[in-house]
Design a protein around this motif. Structure first.
Motif, PDB file in Angstrom:
ATOM      1  N   ALA A 117       0.833  -1.211   0.000  1.00  9.16           N
ATOM      2  CA  ALA A 117       0.000   0.000   0.000  1.00  9.16           C
ATOM      3  C   ALA A 117       0.865   1.258   0.000  1.00  9.16           C
ATOM      4  N   ALA A 118       1.939   1.249   0.751  1.00 12.15           N
ATOM      5  CA  ALA A 118       2.834   2.410   0.781  1.00 12.15           C
ATOM      6  C   ALA A 118       3.466   2.640  -0.587  1.00 12.15           C
ATOM      7  N   ALA A 177       0.857   4.152  -2.844  1.00 15.49           N
ATOM      8  CA  ALA A 177       0.669   5.556  -2.459  1.00 15.49           C
ATOM      9  C   ALA A 177       1.829   6.420  -2.960  1.00 15.49           C
ATOM     10  N   ALA A 195       1.480   9.494  -5.494  1.00 13.14           N
ATOM     11  CA  ALA A 195       1.991  10.818  -5.138  1.00 13.14           C
ATOM     12  C   ALA A 195       2.964  11.329  -6.206  1.00 13.14           C
ATOM     13  N   ARG A 235       8.797   3.825  -4.091  1.00 12.29           N
ATOM     14  CA  ARG A 235       7.939   2.808  -4.726  1.00 12.29           C
ATOM     15  C   ARG A 235       8.743   1.570  -5.059  1.00 12.29           C
TER      16      ARG A 235
END
Length: 101
Positions: A34-35, A38, A42, A66
């Motif tokens: 999930a990070a 995100a 971003a 990522r």
């Protein structure tokens, strides 16, 4: 092996200390997935909202995050015995469609 995937074992080795720290803190592999998603979102937002000269540094940092998350999530799951079908599905959903589509 050609391209960036030839560097994957080298990169994974460099992240082994981070992976160990995440395992000790019982961080979920799904949280890393999930990070990573995100961070990619971003980066896309930074590209869309910032002038090109201002976007370069944040985009580079976010895409590096990522890449790290993408490398760490599966390795952490395997190292800690938390590999699941759901995690594999989340991982694939976060990387986009296969290149053969």
């Amino acid at each position: 092996m050609n391209g960036l995937y030839a560097l994957k074992p080298w990169y994974a080795d460099r992240l082994s200390g981070v992976r160990g720290a995440l395992a000790r803190r019982r961080i979920s592999p799904d949280a890393l997935t999930a990070a990573g998603v995100a961070a990619a979102a971003a980066a896309g937002g930074a590209l869309a909202l910032l002038p090109a000269g201002w976007a370069a540094a944040p985009v580079a940092l976010l895409l590096a995050a990522r890449l790290a998350c993408a490398n760490l999530d599966g390795a952490l799951a395997r190292d800690t015995g938390r590999s699941t079908r759901r995690g594999a599905l989340l991982n694939e959903a976060g990387t986009g469609p296969p290149t053969s589509w």
